[in-house]
Design a protein around this motif. Sequence first.
Motif, PDB file in Angstrom:
ATOM      1  N   ILE A  84     119.492  24.092 -19.155  1.00  0.00           N
ATOM      2  CA  ILE A  84     120.206  22.978 -19.787  1.00  0.00           C
ATOM      3  C   ILE A  84     119.231  21.886 -20.209  1.00  0.00           C
ATOM      4  N   MET A  85     118.385  21.482 -19.270  1.00  0.00           N
ATOM      5  CA  MET A  85     117.484  20.361 -19.523  1.00  0.00           C
ATOM      6  C   MET A  85     116.447  20.700 -20.583  1.00  0.00           C
ATOM      7  N   HIS A  86     115.973  21.942 -20.582  1.00  0.00           N
ATOM      8  CA  HIS A  86     114.958  22.360 -21.561  1.00  0.00           C
ATOM      9  C   HIS A  86     115.477  22.168 -22.985  1.00  0.00           C
ATOM     10  N   LEU A  87     116.687  22.670 -23.260  1.00  0.00           N
ATOM     11  CA  LEU A  87     117.209  22.598 -24.625  1.00  0.00           C
ATOM     12  C   LEU A  87     117.611  21.169 -24.992  1.00  0.00           C
ATOM     13  N   LEU A  88     118.209  20.454 -24.045  1.00  0.00           N
ATOM     14  CA  LEU A  88     118.602  19.079 -24.342  1.00  0.00           C
ATOM     15  C   LEU A  88     117.385  18.206 -24.633  1.00  0.00           C
ATOM     16  N   TYR A  89     116.320  18.366 -23.841  1.00  0.00           N
ATOM     17  CA  TYR A  89     115.102  17.587 -24.063  1.00  0.00           C
ATOM     18  C   TYR A  89     114.504  17.903 -25.427  1.00  0.00           C
ATOM     19  N   GLU A  90     114.571  19.181 -25.822  1.00  0.00           N
ATOM     20  CA  GLU A  90     114.050  19.569 -27.135  1.00  0.00           C
ATOM     21  C   GLU A  90     114.776  18.842 -28.267  1.00  0.00           C
ATOM     22  N   HIS A  91     116.035  18.483 -28.022  1.00  0.00           N
ATOM     23  CA  HIS A  91     116.842  17.817 -29.046  1.00  0.00           C
ATOM     24  C   HIS A  91     116.935  16.309 -28.815  1.00  0.00           C
ATOM     25  N   GLY A  92     116.056  15.798 -27.974  1.00  0.00           N
ATOM     26  CA  GLY A  92     115.962  14.350 -27.803  1.00  0.00           C
ATOM     27  C   GLY A  92     116.947  13.737 -26.829  1.00  0.00           C
ATOM     28  N   TYR A  93     117.592  14.563 -25.994  1.00  0.00           N
ATOM     29  CA  TYR A  93     118.554  14.044 -25.034  1.00  0.00           C
ATOM     30  C   TYR A  93     117.933  13.936 -23.633  1.00  0.00           C
ATOM     31  N   SER A  94     118.424  12.964 -22.865  1.00  0.00           N
ATOM     32  CA  SER A  94     118.128  12.863 -21.441  1.00  0.00           C
ATOM     33  C   SER A  94     119.364  13.312 -20.677  1.00  0.00           C
TER      34      SER A  94
END
Length: 336
Positions: A84-94
């Motif tokens: 979850i965190m890997h993909l969200l971080y890639e899209h600029g989300y925390s």
Amino acid sequence: MKYSIYDIAQKAGVSKSTVSRVLNSGSVSEKSRRAVLRVLEETGYHPNQSARTLRGAQSYVIGIIINSSDILLDASSTSRLAGIMHLLYEHGYSVLFINEQQKPSGEAAPFQFLEQHMVDGLIYMQNIENESLRQAILNHREVVYTGERIAPDKGFRIYMGNYDYSYLVYDYFMQRGHQRILTVLSHSYGHIFQNRRLDAYRDACAQYGISADPNSFFCLHDIQLDNALLQKMLHQYQQGHYTALFADQLTHATLIRDYFAQNGLPTGHDFSIISIERGTEQTSEEGGITSIVLPDYEYGLQAAQMMLRALEDPALEYMDVTCKFELCDRHSVVSL
């Protein structure tokens, strides 16, 4: 009387996100728009202007709901979180972790983060059993949940397939002549989870004309798998009460297998076993345990992808994904 957006949604028979889209000239059906506008006129509702100003801005934070801090110590959960965190971080989300058990206002508390625009969406990490929580999820569009589907044509669900892989295990055993199977659940996953596994067991028994024994399900919640319990289980197998074991956790499956082998009941002879591999768990091909391999990291990636899709497409109201799994045969099951 002062009305909230929640009151408007209830009176109009729509979700809060639908009311929000009407207030902000978003895309909704004409029927829903008319219903909301009618209630707005009846109640004289006027949204807070400062709040409306903030609605157009994203927080770029996704809330991840957990029901216990212990989930962060579990190999399966940490693998899912990593995806979850890997993909969200890639899209600029925390991400923001929200522990339900520590919120005094109960199951509605996580939605306050969404309603107050502290997060753009919520991802639930566990089965949803509480009925008021299930309804709250349907009233909020930006929510991804797991487990059983809440509504047939609405909401965003990611599913690992508990019933499907459980049925595969029982079918695998029964194809090879096993009729007396002990199922060991490692934790109290909740009634929905346990009932779906029991459903899979009963359906497999019906397929093979076997009498189902619901007493063959054993949960280790709050019970230690110590020598006394291992000895009791060994005795049941030695007496022929069971010939096969479906252990939900690989560490317990390994402990049971080794204890049985040390006491004259080796795997692959008089005793067969299947387990589940989660997270980074893995057994060797040589002398390992036949297992259902669950793609937890991929599960996390797909949950995050679903969340992003929901945020990018305001018109999207339904999405359902079941993660693929596989059975890895390591020759720990013998045919009778």
